[in-house]
Design a protein around this motif. Structure first.
Motif, PDB file in Angstrom:
ATOM      1  N   ASP A 137       7.630 -11.808 106.550  1.00 27.06           N
ATOM      2  CA  ASP A 137       8.826 -12.642 106.463  1.00 27.06           C
ATOM      3  C   ASP A 137       8.917 -13.612 107.642  1.00 27.06           C
ATOM      4  N   ARG A 138       8.533 -13.120 108.823  1.00 27.90           N
ATOM      5  CA  ARG A 138       8.711 -13.922 110.036  1.00 27.90           C
ATOM      6  C   ARG A 138       7.780 -15.126 110.081  1.00 27.90           C
ATOM      7  N   VAL A 139       6.512 -14.939 109.692  1.00 25.53           N
ATOM      8  CA  VAL A 139       5.543 -16.031 109.823  1.00 25.53           C
ATOM      9  C   VAL A 139       5.533 -16.955 108.615  1.00 25.53           C
ATOM     10  N   ALA A 140       6.329 -16.631 107.589  1.00 27.14           N
ATOM     11  CA  ALA A 140       6.327 -17.449 106.380  1.00 27.14           C
ATOM     12  C   ALA A 140       6.644 -18.909 106.680  1.00 27.14           C
ATOM     13  N   LEU A 141       7.602 -19.146 107.573  1.00 27.60           N
ATOM     14  CA  LEU A 141       7.970 -20.520 107.891  1.00 27.60           C
ATOM     15  C   LEU A 141       6.821 -21.271 108.555  1.00 27.60           C
ATOM     16  N   SER A 142       6.044 -20.584 109.393  1.00 27.17           N
ATOM     17  CA  SER A 142       4.900 -21.228 110.029  1.00 27.17           C
ATOM     18  C   SER A 142       3.859 -21.642 108.999  1.00 27.17           C
ATOM     19  N   ILE A 143       3.675 -20.806 107.971  1.00 23.88           N
ATOM     20  CA  ILE A 143       2.674 -21.086 106.941  1.00 23.88           C
ATOM     21  C   ILE A 143       3.055 -22.331 106.138  1.00 23.88           C
ATOM     22  N   VAL A 144       4.338 -22.466 105.804  1.00 24.26           N
ATOM     23  CA  VAL A 144       4.774 -23.588 104.954  1.00 24.26           C
ATOM     24  C   VAL A 144       5.335 -24.737 105.783  1.00 24.26           C
ATOM     25  N   LEU A 145       5.156 -24.689 107.092  1.00 21.59           N
ATOM     26  CA  LEU A 145       5.753 -25.702 107.969  1.00 21.59           C
ATOM     27  C   LEU A 145       5.457 -27.141 107.534  1.00 21.59           C
ATOM     28  N   PRO A 146       4.195 -27.500 107.214  1.00 14.50           N
ATOM     29  CA  PRO A 146       3.949 -28.898 106.807  1.00 14.50           C
ATOM     30  C   PRO A 146       4.765 -29.310 105.578  1.00 14.50           C
ATOM     31  N   LEU A 147       4.959 -28.389 104.623  1.00 14.68           N
ATOM     32  CA  LEU A 147       5.748 -28.705 103.434  1.00 14.68           C
ATOM     33  C   LEU A 147       7.223 -28.878 103.775  1.00 14.68           C
ATOM     34  N   VAL A 148       7.738 -27.977 104.617  1.00 17.55           N
ATOM     35  CA  VAL A 148       9.142 -28.072 105.030  1.00 17.55           C
ATOM     36  C   VAL A 148       9.358 -29.314 105.886  1.00 17.55           C
ATOM     37  N   GLU A 149       8.401 -29.590 106.763  1.00 15.79           N
ATOM     38  CA  GLU A 149       8.484 -30.751 107.655  1.00 15.79           C
ATOM     39  C   GLU A 149       8.628 -32.036 106.854  1.00 15.79           C
ATOM     40  N   ALA A 150       7.856 -32.155 105.782  1.00 16.43           N
ATOM     41  CA  ALA A 150       7.916 -33.359 104.950  1.00 16.43           C
ATOM     42  C   ALA A 150       9.182 -33.389 104.097  1.00 16.43           C
ATOM     43  N   ASP A 151       9.576 -32.225 103.572  1.00  9.78           N
ATOM     44  CA  ASP A 151      10.732 -32.162 102.681  1.00  9.78           C
ATOM     45  C   ASP A 151      12.039 -32.427 103.418  1.00  9.78           C
ATOM     46  N   LEU A 152      12.174 -31.838 104.617  1.00  7.59           N
ATOM     47  CA  LEU A 152      13.421 -31.961 105.375  1.00  7.59           C
ATOM     48  C   LEU A 152      13.360 -33.025 106.464  1.00  7.59           C
ATOM     49  N   ASN A 153      12.208 -33.691 106.584  1.00 15.13           N
ATOM     50  CA  ASN A 153      12.043 -34.776 107.567  1.00 15.13           C
ATOM     51  C   ASN A 153      12.344 -34.301 108.993  1.00 15.13           C
ATOM     52  N   LEU A 154      11.667 -33.221 109.416  1.00 21.95           N
ATOM     53  CA  LEU A 154      11.856 -32.646 110.745  1.00 21.95           C
ATOM     54  C   LEU A 154      10.665 -32.970 111.633  1.00 21.95           C
ATOM     55  N   GLY A 174      15.853 -14.850 102.314  1.00 20.40           N
ATOM     56  CA  GLY A 174      16.036 -15.483 101.016  1.00 20.40           C
ATOM     57  C   GLY A 174      16.884 -16.740 101.073  1.00 20.40           C
ATOM     58  N   LEU A 175      17.893 -16.735 101.960  1.00 22.31           N
ATOM     59  CA  LEU A 175      18.775 -17.896 102.086  1.00 22.31           C
ATOM     60  C   LEU A 175      18.075 -19.103 102.710  1.00 22.31           C
ATOM     61  N   THR A 176      16.909 -18.891 103.321  1.00 24.94           N
ATOM     62  CA  THR A 176      16.146 -20.019 103.854  1.00 24.94           C
ATOM     63  C   THR A 176      15.845 -21.029 102.752  1.00 24.94           C
ATOM     64  N   ALA A 177      15.786 -20.562 101.528  1.00 26.41           N
ATOM     65  CA  ALA A 177      15.494 -21.433 100.388  1.00 26.41           C
ATOM     66  C   ALA A 177      16.547 -22.512 100.176  1.00 26.41           C
ATOM     67  N   ILE A 178      17.754 -22.321 100.715  1.00 27.41           N
ATOM     68  CA  ILE A 178      18.812 -23.316 100.480  1.00 27.41           C
ATOM     69  C   ILE A 178      19.001 -24.240 101.681  1.00 27.41           C
ATOM     70  N   ALA A 179      18.145 -24.143 102.694  1.00 26.59           N
ATOM     71  CA  ALA A 179      18.264 -25.021 103.868  1.00 26.59           C
ATOM     72  C   ALA A 179      18.130 -26.481 103.450  1.00 26.59           C
ATOM     73  N   THR A 180      18.955 -27.327 104.058  1.00 27.12           N
ATOM     74  CA  THR A 180      18.954 -28.749 103.696  1.00 27.12           C
ATOM     75  C   THR A 180      18.564 -29.666 104.843  1.00 27.12           C
ATOM     76  N   GLY A 181      18.458 -29.134 106.047  1.00 28.74           N
ATOM     77  CA  GLY A 181      18.134 -29.971 107.194  1.00 28.74           C
ATOM     78  C   GLY A 181      18.025 -29.153 108.457  1.00 28.74           C
ATOM     79  N   PHE A 182      18.049 -29.847 109.586  1.00 31.03           N
ATOM     80  CA  PHE A 182      17.834 -29.194 110.878  1.00 31.03           C
ATOM     81  C   PHE A 182      18.879 -28.127 111.166  1.00 31.03           C
TER      82      PHE A 182
END
Length: 420
Positions: free
Chosen positions: A12-29, A77-85
């Motif tokens: 669960d903890r490293v999941a964000l690191s794995i998908v970081l490029p996708l999240v970075e592009a989607d949320l413009n971070l 699970g709620l990470t799925a609804i994040a909209t920005g920084f």
């Protein structure tokens, strides 16, 4: 169950690191914003390392661990609804708070179930779930993200925690005497071990002391600083190494997910044998502090060299190879940090003091990702970030060498070569 708990924890903890490029592009971070987000996780995590340890001492590990898994699965699970920084930042803080009690509560449970001379081996086997979780995270989360999108992947992995929780409530117990699944013969053997330890400790260990008096011991302070240094490198790898592979070596998300498996697998091996090695040195020397010190100083110093060189190699194989060796060494030393506490602290304060040790290690998680994000933002490269991680680890080894000595609360003497 504790091994599986650690697997799920790191998945669960490293999941964000794995998908970081996708999240970075989607949320413009930006990289700097992601550094803050990674560090924010450890803001909540570090505080509840300590508070969770105190709660485990007061209420027992069984329900503390169960509540922690339920809460962190919700926030994962709620990470799925994040909209920005800001939404991602708040969710990561809450996620970190929920994961905070895990190590302190798990170590307290190990202390209740295992003889003192086997605790390093037991802790090593339990904590081996962390790198194993990191190893399976790449392929699992990478596949889910590519197949279903990064948002749905967080919902799916959150569900795994609730499945584990159902088995935990049905199977687990705080101590052998509270378990319905321990036979009478096994309970008698465990009671015999406890009586033998009471006899061996008679006149050696001082009466129970306050939590703060334990924390002020040089052995605990030195170990805590070294754990900070070790975790700086570990969380640098955890947060930024996948992105480094993609940006510096041109890997796509599938290739990166597979490449990150190798360091985690060798880390799993290191953690598994680390506790056995620590207890083996203990039997040979008969000196608990010296045995743990030999393992920790050697591994941390050599890991510093490996990670410092990793940023200056030019090939993918060299980078993955050096970081794999560094992770192997860091995890080999891992059980010895916890064993210093279990060797020298009264069982009624184990959760609290272990929580303090974990708090110190987690501060590295707050500092490391932010510093790395700043360095990458300013330089556009990772070599200085690797060098910084190596220097921090080396400093930890030096401090540990000078500070870790026999505490005033002495461990029970052992005969060199004594069988476990």
């Amino acid at each position: 169950m504790l091994l599986l708990l650690y697997v799920i924890n790191y998945l669960d903890r490293v999941a964000l690191s794995i998908v970081l490029p996708l999240v970075e592009a989607d949320l413009n971070l930006s990289p700097e914003q992601f550094g803050i987000i990674f560090g924010a996780f450890f803001l909540g995590y570090a505080i509840f390392n300590f508070l969770g340890g105190i709660a485990a001492d007061r209420f027992g590990s069984l329900w503390v661990l169960g509540a922690a898994v339920a809460l962190w699965s919700v926030f994962c699970g709620l990470t799925a609804i994040a909209t920005g920084f800001w939404s991602m930042l708040i969710l990561r803080i809450l996620f970190g708070m929920a994961e905070g009690p895990i190590s302190a509560a798990a170590n307290k449970m190990v202390n209740a179930w295992f003889p003192r001379r086997q605790v390093a081996t037991a802790v090593g086997l339990v904590c081996a779930g962390s790198p194993l979780g990191g190893a399976v995270a790449g392929p699992i989360v990478g596949y889910l993200a590519v197949s279903f999108g990064w948002r749905l992947s967080f919902v799916i992995i959150a569900a795994i925690g609730f499945v584990w929780l159902c088995f935990w409530i049905y199977l687990a117990a705080d101590a052998p005497e509270k378990s319905k699944r321990v036979t009478e013969a096994e309970k008698a053997q465990i009671e015999q071990w406890k009586r033998e330890e009471v006899v061996s400790l008679k006149g050696v260990v001082e009466p129970r002391r306050s939590m703060w008096s334990y924390i002020k011991l040089p052995a605990i302070l030195g170990t805590s600083f070294a754990f900070f240094a070790s975790n700086y490198t570990l969380f640098f790898f955890l947060s930024w190494f996948p992105t480094y592979l993609m940006k510096a070596h041109g890997l796509n998300i599938k290739e990166m997910a597979l490449a990150t498996v190798i360091p985690w697998v060798v880390g799993f091996i290191g953690m598994t044998i680390g506790g056995v090695l620590s207890d083996f040195v203990l039997r040979k020397t008969g000196k608990p502090v010296l045995a743990r010190k030999i393992v920790m100083v050697t591994c941390l110093g050599c890991a510093a060299l490996c990670v410092g060189l990793s940023g200056f190699v030019t090939t993918l194989y060299a980078a993955v190879g050096l970081m794999s060796m560094a992770l192997f060494l860091l995890y080999t030393a891992g059980p010895s940090y916890w064993s210093v506490v279990l060797d020298n602290v009264d069982k009624n304060s184990v959760g609290s003091v272990t929580g303090f040790l974990h708090l110190c290690g987690s501060l590295a998680g707050m500092v490391g990702p932010v510093v790395t994000g700043f360095i990458v933002q300013q330089t556009g490269k990772f070599d200085s970030a690797f060098l910084m991680a190596g220097c921090v680890s080396l400093t930890g080894a030096v401090v540990l060498f000078f500070l870790l000595r026999e505490p005033r609360i002495k461990s029970a003497p052992m005969v060199p070569g004594e069988a476990v």
